[in-house]
Structure formats: structure tokens, C-alpha cells
Design an enzyme around this catalytic site. Sequence first.
Site: not given
Length: 246
Positions: A89, A154
Amino acid sequence: MLKGQNALVTGGSRGIGRAVVLELAKQGANVGFFYAGNRQAAEETLELLAAYPVKAKALQVNVADRAQVEEAVKAMEQELGPIQILVNNAGRTLDKLTPMLSDEDFDSVLDVNLKGAFYVTRALYRGFMRQKYGRIVFVSSVAALMGNPGQAAYTASKAGLIGLTKTVAKELAKRGVTCNAVAPGFVETDMTGAMPEAARSAGLAAVPMGRMARPEEIASLCVFLASPQASYITGTVIQADGGLHM
Ligand code: NAP
């Protein structure tokens, strides 16, 4: 549901990762987590974990540092025992239009979001094979599926995670190990809290449900995928985005 299982969550000190850590513990799993440097947040997560009768451990680990990851994974296994559940995560953003992104900017995002997840997965891979059981969840993003101006590094990193998910899923499919990605939309965390107000409200306006997700709404999906109940789900990318991308 997860009593007696051991889980590792990266980026468990805050936001989505903290919610995943707490939901895993609620379901009975022992939980270890990595965090980058926010000791106070990590200690708060540990305090919240103390409400559950499970083992808990936090380690400060930069997932972009291969040697640190390998050492920390061993330390975590010594503390908890063999790990059955991995939730990759940990992540960061660095938003600039493509021509403004330096090599260093691009690398710094890829190093954490993509290579970091690869390092942790590789360090646990043989353990999953030995146990003939495992649950791997990658936290990607709906931005990887849609593209998003200002997020070249990203979105590339998060799209890379989808390729990694599908390859690891195929490699381990006959070994009782599943591997899936979740693709959240906007979630109420420090990450979205740091967005400029105009970008936040423009983003929200595009969400059919008209609101952000609470971290718990992403955590419940991650923990379902990490459970024995999700036994026939592998190689998928599941969106939890309030309808943002359909
Ligand atoms: P967040 O609140 O900013 O928390 C980030 C977490 O990752 C923290 O625990 C942080 O540790 C950890 N971390 C960052 N860099 C790290 C590194 N190099 N090594 C180890 N840990 C590191 O983020 P979030 O919003 O919960 O996001 C969690 C994940 O969901 C990320 O992968 C993000 O890309 C993804 N996601 C978020 C959204 C959203 O809207 N929030 C949407 C889609 C996908 P410290 O606390 O020590 O800094």
C-alpha cells in the site's frame, strides 16, 4: 475470518494502510506494518491495534531501499512467523506537468510506488510458494486506468503495479496464492488533503457518488481479497471509486 494468519502491510501508519491494518486485526490476523518516517502516526496505529488480541509490530522501512526491505521482511517473519497476507500500500505522489518532471522526480515516485512493492513482494514470494498459500494485494489507483494531468510519474507507477499484479498472479496461480490490485478513486487521507482546493473540488465533481471514500471503504475490499473467501479471484483490478471510472 483471519485468526492465526500473519499479515504485512506497507504504509500502515496512516490513511488507507492504517485502515487495512486495523481491519486485518479486527478479523483476527497478526499484523506487521512498515512506515517511512512518521513515528507518531505509527505509534497511534499501534495504540489502536492494542484493542485487538493479535500480535502487532511496526518497522520504519523505506520500501525503495532493497536492503532495508529484505532485512525488515526477515525481522517481521521472526516476530510474527510465516506471512500469508501482503498488502502493498505504501505510496507517494509528486504532481507536476510532464515537462516539469525531472529524472529524479520520476525515479523517486517509481522507486517507492513500483520498485518498493516489487522488493517486498519478491522478499515474500518464496515463503508463499512454500506455504502453498498466500494473498497479495497491490494498492494501485483509478488514475492508472484513466490517466491524470500532472501525474505522469504517479500514474506510470500505478499502471506498472497492474502489470506486476497480473504477472505474479499467473506465476503463482497453481500454488494457492492469489494476487490482485485495488484501484481506489478519491479517498479522504493526508494524500488528498494535500491537493490544491481547486483540484480537489474538480476531482470530486467528477465522482457520481459525489463524495470521497473513507479509508475503511478501501480497507474492506483489500481485506476481502486477503481472505480465504476470495479464493477464486486472481489477477484482477477492482475499482472502489464511487463510479468515477466507468
Ligand atoms: P498517505 O495518507 O499519504 O499515507 C502514505 C503511507 O505510505 C504512510 O503510511 C507512509 O508512511 C507510507 N510511505 C510513504 N512512502 C513510503 C516509503 N518510501 N516507505 C515506506 N512507507 C512509505 O496515503 P494514502 O492516501 O493512505 O494512500 C495509500 C495508498 O493508496 C498509496 O499507494 C496511494 O497511492 C494509494 N491511493 C490513494 C488514493 C487517495 O485518494 N488517497 C487514491 C488512489 C490510490 P509515513 O506515515 O511514515 O509517512
